[in-house]
Design an enzyme around this catalytic site. Structure first.
Site, PDB file in Angstrom:
ATOM      1  N   ASP A 167      -1.849   6.564   6.317  1.00 61.60           N
ATOM      2  CA  ASP A 167      -2.904   5.687   5.816  1.00 61.60           C
ATOM      3  C   ASP A 167      -3.204   4.710   6.949  1.00 61.60           C
ATOM      4  O   ASP A 167      -2.414   3.826   7.246  1.00 61.60           O
ATOM      5  CB  ASP A 167      -2.399   4.956   4.565  1.00 61.60           C
ATOM      6  N   TRP A 209       0.830  -1.210   0.000  1.00 57.22           N
ATOM      7  CA  TRP A 209       0.000   0.000   0.000  1.00 57.22           C
ATOM      8  C   TRP A 209       0.854   1.245   0.000  1.00 57.22           C
ATOM      9  O   TRP A 209       0.526   2.229  -0.664  1.00 57.22           O
ATOM     10  CB  TRP A 209      -0.983  -0.007   1.170  1.00 57.22           C
ATOM     11  N   LYS A 231     -12.418  -1.993   6.806  1.00 54.43           N
ATOM     12  CA  LYS A 231     -11.704  -2.891   7.717  1.00 54.43           C
ATOM     13  C   LYS A 231     -12.196  -2.712   9.161  1.00 54.43           C
ATOM     14  O   LYS A 231     -12.663  -3.648   9.759  1.00 54.43           O
ATOM     15  CB  LYS A 231     -10.202  -2.678   7.611  1.00 54.43           C
TER      16      LYS A 231
END
Ligand SMILES: *Cc1c(COP(=O)(O)O)cnc(C)c1O
Length: 360
Positions: free
Chosen positions: A171, A102, A195
């Site tokens: 993030d 990511w 999530k």
């Protein structure tokens, strides 16, 4: 009804009581004669849902008044582009710490917008650890330092955040609200909801107000943080149902005793699985180095691909879902976000012990 032990990496488990409440309210939300999905986003009923979600997040994360909370679309992935478009000026350099797939994607998008610099990386070790905060080398004219607080794929997590003279951007898609953090250490935090916060479809951005003044004038309207800040995230139609679900999840977190209580349980959940790994005489081999282990995604490999296949097949029979690791790491991954109950983790640890006995 037979609910699965859901270890999916995202979208992932939601609290059972939240699903039940959404079900109860589905056909007639608060005597409106319709579901939340059918309400106007300009109605007072929806407005209350929207502002309640915002208020609850503010309260649960202790977000100071000097920050704004935005509900956007496009996932965390759009933030990979919006962050540099809004905050990386021509004469500046976007600094990135690479700790997994990511962060690499975030860097890739920033490169399309402006100049970048890799301030630290654990790529050479296939992202088995988080670089020490002391090894971060900032460039000159750093616009910001971007980190990925939890690496969903590799199963590593920052346990101490950099404290450098630069705006820190994180993030937090896979660990927001899983532990207490000091928001004031960050200039901007973003997280896709699917999530820890709710279903997919809404992305939360927490932005320190002074950053809004740095944004260039010519950005497309929808990609400009100011558009969403000045309109209370109601410039266009927001993902109303996802925000409603977010508000229910936040109420659930509050009922659980808030982030502090959630964090305590998350540590217990992760520990029971890591213990099964550590007590396996190397049968289960953790991907992450001990000091960098994630409390959200537990990654491990087994002695061979064949044994891994057998493990996953037997796990499936027992009702464990979502345990296959990401292809870049192989092996297995148990994602144990906030809504995954302790009992599921304990049952998995027990299964791991039993499975290993076949090979003893
Ligand atoms: C899942 C995830 C993403 C991608 O989120 P989308 O909402 O699918 O764009 C980004 N970063 C991290 C850390 C993630 O876990």
């Amino acid at each position: 009804m037979n609910r699965a032990y859901n270890f999916n990496a995202g979208p992932s488990a939601l609290p059972f009581s939240v699903l039940e409440r959404a079900q109860q309210e589905l056909l007639d939300f608060q005597h409106t004669g319709m579901s939340v999905m059918e309400l106007s986003h300009r109605s007072k009923e929806y407005d209350a849902v929207h502002n309640n979600a915002k208020q609850l997040l503010k309260e649960l994360m202790n977000i100071p008044d000097t920050y704004d909370i935005l509900f956007l679309q496009g996932g965390a992935s759009l933030q990979f582009s919006m962050v540099p478009m809004n905050l990386l000026a021509n004469d500046q350099i976007g600094n990135y710490v690479l700790t997994g797939a990511w962060s690499e994607k975030a860097l890739k998008e920033a490169k399309k917008v402006g100049k970048t610099h890799v301030a630290a990386s654990s790529k050479e070790a296939n992202y088995t650890y988080i670089p020490s905060v002391h090894d971060i080398q900032l460039s000159e004219h750093a616009a910001y330092l971007h980190i990925t607080s939890n690496n969903t794929i590799f199963g590593t997590q920052w346990h101490e955040f950099p404290n450098l003279p630069v705006d820190l951007i994180a993030d937090m898609s896979s660990d927001i609200l899983s532990r207490e953090i000091n928001v004031e250490q960050f200039a901007l935090i973003y997280a896709g909801a699917q999530k820890n916060l709710g279903p997919s479809g809404v992305t939360v951005v927490i932005i320190r107000n002074d950053l809004l003044e740095r944004i260039p004038e010519n950005l497309p309207t929808m990609l400009d943080y100011r558009t969403h800040s000045t309109s209370n995230s109601l410039y266009n139609t927001p993902p109303t149902f996802a925000i409603y679900m977010l508000s229910l999840v936040l109420e659930w977190v509050k009922e659980q005793g808030g982030v502090k209580a959630i964090e305590k349980r998350n540590i217990e959940k992760a520990s029971v699985i890591y213990d099964a790994i550590d007590e396996s005489d190397g049968f289960y081999s953790p991907h992450a180095e001990k000091g960098s282990r994630s409390f959200m995604n537990v990654t491990f490999t087994l002695p061979s691909d064949e044994i891994t296949k057998k493990f996953l097949a037997e796990a499936k029979e027992r009702g464990f879902v979502g345990l296959a690791g990401h292809r870049s790491v192989g092996g297995c991954r148990a994602s144990i976000y906030n809504a995954v109950p302790y009992e599921a983790c304990e049952a998995l640890a027990q299964f791991m012990k039993e499975f290993r006995k076949q090979f003893a």
